[in-house]
Scaffold this active site. Structure first.
Site, short mmCIF file in Angstrom:
data_model
loop_
_atom_site.label_atom_id
_atom_site.label_comp_id
_atom_site.label_asym_id
_atom_site.label_seq_id
_atom_site.Cartn_x
_atom_site.Cartn_y
_atom_site.Cartn_z
N CYS A 1 0.83 -1.22 0.00
CA CYS A 1 0.00 0.00 0.00
C CYS A 1 0.87 1.26 0.00
O CYS A 1 0.39 2.35 -0.32
CB CYS A 1 -0.92 0.01 1.21
N THR B 1 -11.34 -23.79 1.87
CA THR B 1 -11.68 -24.00 0.47
C THR B 1 -12.53 -25.28 0.36
O THR B 1 -12.92 -25.85 1.38
CB THR B 1 -10.40 -24.20 -0.37
N ILE C 1 -7.28 -27.32 3.21
CA ILE C 1 -6.69 -26.15 2.54
C ILE C 1 -7.56 -24.92 2.81
O ILE C 1 -8.77 -24.93 2.58
CB ILE C 1 -6.55 -26.39 1.01
N ALA D 1 -7.83 -20.56 2.22
CA ALA D 1 -7.33 -19.52 1.31
C ALA D 1 -7.82 -18.16 1.81
O ALA D 1 -8.92 -18.05 2.36
CB ALA D 1 -7.82 -19.77 -0.12
N GLY E 1 -7.36 -13.53 1.40
CA GLY E 1 -6.83 -12.35 0.72
C GLY E 1 -7.39 -12.14 -0.68
O GLY E 1 -8.49 -12.59 -1.02
N ASP E 2 -6.60 -11.44 -1.48
CA ASP E 2 -7.04 -11.04 -2.82
C ASP E 2 -7.46 -12.22 -3.70
O ASP E 2 -8.20 -12.05 -4.67
CB ASP E 2 -5.91 -10.31 -3.56
N TYR F 1 -16.84 14.53 20.56
CA TYR F 1 -17.02 15.91 20.14
C TYR F 1 -16.20 16.87 20.98
O TYR F 1 -16.26 16.88 22.21
CB TYR F 1 -18.50 16.35 20.20
N LYS G 1 -23.72 17.52 17.13
CA LYS G 1 -24.43 16.53 16.29
C LYS G 1 -23.44 16.19 15.19
O LYS G 1 -23.30 16.94 14.22
CB LYS G 1 -25.66 17.18 15.64
P1 FAD Z 1 -0.39 -10.03 -1.37
O1 FAD Z 1 -0.18 -9.05 -0.30
O2 FAD Z 1 -0.29 -9.55 -2.76
O3 FAD Z 1 0.64 -11.20 -1.16
C1 FAD Z 1 0.67 -12.31 -2.01
C2 FAD Z 1 2.08 -12.85 -2.09
O4 FAD Z 1 2.02 -14.18 -2.53
C3 FAD Z 1 2.92 -12.10 -3.10
O5 FAD Z 1 4.04 -11.52 -2.47
C4 FAD Z 1 3.34 -13.17 -4.11
O6 FAD Z 1 4.69 -13.05 -4.52
C5 FAD Z 1 3.15 -14.44 -3.31
N1 FAD Z 1 2.87 -15.62 -4.16
C6 FAD Z 1 1.91 -15.72 -5.12
N2 FAD Z 1 1.91 -16.95 -5.64
C7 FAD Z 1 2.88 -17.65 -5.01
C8 FAD Z 1 3.36 -18.96 -5.12
N3 FAD Z 1 2.83 -19.83 -5.98
N4 FAD Z 1 4.38 -19.34 -4.32
C9 FAD Z 1 4.91 -18.49 -3.42
N5 FAD Z 1 4.50 -17.22 -3.28
C10 FAD Z 1 3.49 -16.80 -4.06
N6 FAD Z 1 -5.31 -2.14 0.13
C11 FAD Z 1 -5.87 -1.37 1.08
O7 FAD Z 1 -6.72 -1.84 1.84
N7 FAD Z 1 -5.51 -0.05 1.20
C12 FAD Z 1 -4.57 0.53 0.40
O8 FAD Z 1 -4.25 1.71 0.55
C13 FAD Z 1 -4.00 -0.26 -0.61
N8 FAD Z 1 -3.09 0.28 -1.46
C14 FAD Z 1 -2.49 -0.54 -2.38
C15 FAD Z 1 -1.53 0.02 -3.22
C16 FAD Z 1 -0.89 -0.79 -4.16
C17 FAD Z 1 0.12 -0.19 -5.08
C18 FAD Z 1 -1.20 -2.17 -4.23
C19 FAD Z 1 -0.51 -3.05 -5.22
C20 FAD Z 1 -2.17 -2.72 -3.42
C21 FAD Z 1 -2.81 -1.91 -2.49
N9 FAD Z 1 -3.80 -2.42 -1.64
C22 FAD Z 1 -4.38 -1.63 -0.70
C23 FAD Z 1 -4.23 -3.81 -1.75
C24 FAD Z 1 -3.55 -4.70 -0.73
O9 FAD Z 1 -2.19 -4.51 -0.79
C25 FAD Z 1 -3.92 -6.14 -1.02
O10 FAD Z 1 -5.31 -6.28 -0.95
C26 FAD Z 1 -3.28 -7.10 -0.03
O11 FAD Z 1 -1.89 -6.99 -0.05
C27 FAD Z 1 -3.69 -8.53 -0.38
O12 FAD Z 1 -3.03 -9.41 0.48
P2 FAD Z 1 -2.74 -10.88 0.02
O13 FAD Z 1 -2.02 -11.53 1.16
O14 FAD Z 1 -3.96 -11.51 -0.49
O15 FAD Z 1 -1.78 -10.74 -1.23
#
Ligand code: FAD
Length: 568
Positions: free
Chosen positions: A55, A288, A293, A295, A297-298, A446, A454
């Protein structure tokens, strides 16, 4: 749960393997250690860093964060010493053998491939920036921003090529944050966005002030048009970005920020259930379709808390919470994920925009649980703190609620100060299933520097509660314009002269009681003022005297933004 109960779950030495070592993965691993001193926990991270602040990347590009090391929240050594968690960097997990409960791993530096067995596997692989297969997409100078190396390459390009002009494709959070930072570095930016507004998750009338603010900061906006191709200009340095409509923009670099897609290759190849939106399908416990397993995050598809729809929300907050929940469940606790609300905030130059819950666009498109929902919205523009205390800045708030029972469905706000704390309060209310009546009663901080007795959150609740109770129904500009109603402007004559809705009648609030006889009883009256407060008083007075009157929510200050948009 007593310590003895905990011990029951933690007997043995479970092997917890985590794929991905940033937001979701790192928080899962650390939480697992807090629940078990016996578990063996290993994080596999493909990239060169664990637990880094993605971020913060736009601010590193803009030199707000100057030391790259500040982006590193932890190191493998810290994980080892503090948590006894092993982190294997530059190590990619390539396959899952579900039958044997093993993963296949490759050290991307040495090329070594090996297998590891697991009792619990957590997938936290995040998402990848979308790179559509457009002509010229692989030209040098076209970047995406996801990792520290990405940001380093962008910075290097900017410095070495003395970048003067950039095109940012995509007007979402990352596109806008990076735009601000490119401008900070003296670069002139054009944003190309396929939708007719920036910030796709929010409604257009809340996006409108951001667009004005971008323009005021010299950013060129090219909306309602997508990129068709990228070409190297004959000078061999600059890139021509051509849009579907045929417009062309020459620049020294391009940032592609058109969204992310969940990283699901591993999960797909392992035969895990994938949801309709393309994310790994998980259930309440972040499990999942395979019970060993998890899962987070994103990469995952989870339920939207308000609409009940499956949803992909790539935000750091849900990723962290989901990681923690997965660890709890793995180690025997009955933790459940409540769903996502899309609570998010973004700063664009001097203004902040934040949102939580469903947008009006979403409700119109999908309703709730797939059924149409009867909702209403109110707009207000209170000061972020007491107006008598120097420095009060207006906030525009849109609150959306169910007309049947006043349940809060969503809120959005934009302004210079105090935006996110209002949205945070409403986010919590939404998660508790609260109504606009609860917002009326919320007891909030406040003192004049911070708010009003308010608070804007109370005011939003009061205005909305007046609607639900039928005390003060609202209208919106789209109802007013061209309607057979009498449009009543209750501002002072001086304000009226400066600009008013064509055909409106000016009777200032202070003279309304004496002049009510000038108003029709057989025709609806829609009252407006500057922000909707005086016209609320007017509409109440008129209704108490038997007139059919409504207040145009948000007043003239909402007019400009709503006129630029459809469906508001
Ligand atoms: P990530 O943090 O992306 O971590 C996933 C990791 O898994 C990566 O490092 C990748 O290399 C690793 N990986 C993937 N596949 C494999 C594999 N097969 N083997 C080993 N490793 C692997 N969110 C907010 O809420 N507020 C913000 O202000 C904000 N700003 C952001 C700004 C930017 C530029 C970006 C890119 C994202 C931003 N986000 C923000 C989004 C936030 O960063 C993500 O939602 C969050 O990091 C997701 O977490 P995650 O653990 O799912 O994935």
């Amino acid at each position: 749960m007593t310590p003895n109960d905990e011990q029951k779950h933690l007997s043995g030495r479970p092997r917890i393997l985590v794929v991905g070592g940033v937001a979701g993965g790192a928080s899962c691993a650390a939480r697992a250690r807090r629940l078990s001193e016996d578990a063996e926990i290993i994080i596999f991270e493909r990239g060169p860093y664990v637990s880094f602040a993605n971020c913060g990347l736009p601010y590193y590009v803009g030199d707000v964060i100057t030391d790259e090391r500040s982006l590193l929240m932890a190191t493998p050594e810290l994980f080892k010493r503090r948590f006894n968690i092993e982190v294997r960097l530059q190590t990619e997990v390539r396959a899952i053998d579900r039958a044997k409960q093993e993963i296949e791993v490759k050290n991307v530096v040495t090329g070594d491939v090996y297998r590891e067995s697991y009792d619990a596997l957590v997938l936290a692989p995040g998402s990848a920036p979308i790179r559509p297969p457009l002509p010229g997409i692989d030209l040098p100078g076209i970047f995406t921003l996801r990792t520290i190396p990405d940001s380093r390459q962008m910075k290097q390009w900017i410095t070495e090529r003395k970048v003067e002009k950039a095109v940012v494709v995509g007007g979402g959070f990352i596109g806008l944050e990076t735009t601000e930072n490119l401008v900070r570095r003296g670069i002139s930016v054009t944003i190309i966005e396929m939708l007719p507004q920036v910030m796709p998750p929010i409604d257009p009338e809340i996006a409108a002030p951001i667009q004005e603010h971008l323009a005021a900061n010299g950013v060129a906006l090219h909306l309602s048009d997508g990129v068709a191709k990228f070409e190297q200009n004959p000078d061999g340095h600059t890139i021509a970005v051509t849009t579907k409509s045929g417009a062309s923009f020459s620049c020294d670099m391009v940032l592609l920020a058109i969204g992310v897609r969940p990283e699901t290759t591993l999960a797909r190849e392992a035969g895990l259930e994938i949801g309709q939106l393309g994310g790994i399908r998980v259930y309440d416990h972040m499990r999942t379709s395979d019970e060993r397993i998890w899962a987070v995050g994103d990469a995952v598809e989870v339920r939207d808390f308000v609409t009940g729809d499956w949803s992909l929300i790539p935000l750091a907050g849900p990723a962290n919470r989901q990681g923690r929940i997965a660890a709890d469940v793995i180690l025997g606790r009955d933790a459940k994920f409540r769903g996502v609300q899309g609570t998010a905030v973004c700063k664009v130059f001097d203004i902040t925009v934040a949102a939580t819950g469903a947008s009006e666009k979403t409700l119109q498109r999908r309703g709730i649980g797939g059924q149409p929902v009867q909702y209403e919205k109110v707009f207000l523009h209170p000061g972020h703190h007491a107006n008598y205390y120097p420095g009060a800045k207006p906030i525009t708030i849109k609150l959306i609620f169910a007309t049947k029972d006043g349940r809060i469905l969503g809120a959005q706000a934009v302004g210079e100060e105090g935006v996110e704390k209002r949205i945070d309060a409403i986010a919590m209310a939404i998660q508790r299933g609260s109504t606009v009546f609860d917002l009326e009663e919320a007891e909030l901080c406040y003192a004049p520097q911070f708010g009003t007795a308010k608070d804007p959150v109370n005011m939003a609740g009061m205005i909305a509660a007046n609607v639900v109770r039928g005390d003060a129904p609202v209208a919106h500009w789209k109802d007013a314009i061209g309607s057979p109603a009498l449009i009543l402007d209750v501002r002072e004559p001086g304000e009226f002269k400066m600009g008013h809705l064509e055909g409106s009648v000016n009777i200032p609030l202070n003279t309304l009681r004496e002049r009510m006889n000038e108003l029709p009883r057989d025709r609806e009256i829609l009252a407006y003022c500057a922000v909707g407060q005086r016209s609320y008083y007017a509409a109440r007075a008129l209704r108490l005297k038997g007139f059919n009157a409504r207040n145009i929510s948000g007043g003239m200050r909402s007019y400009g933004a709503q006129r630029q948009t459809k469906g508001s």
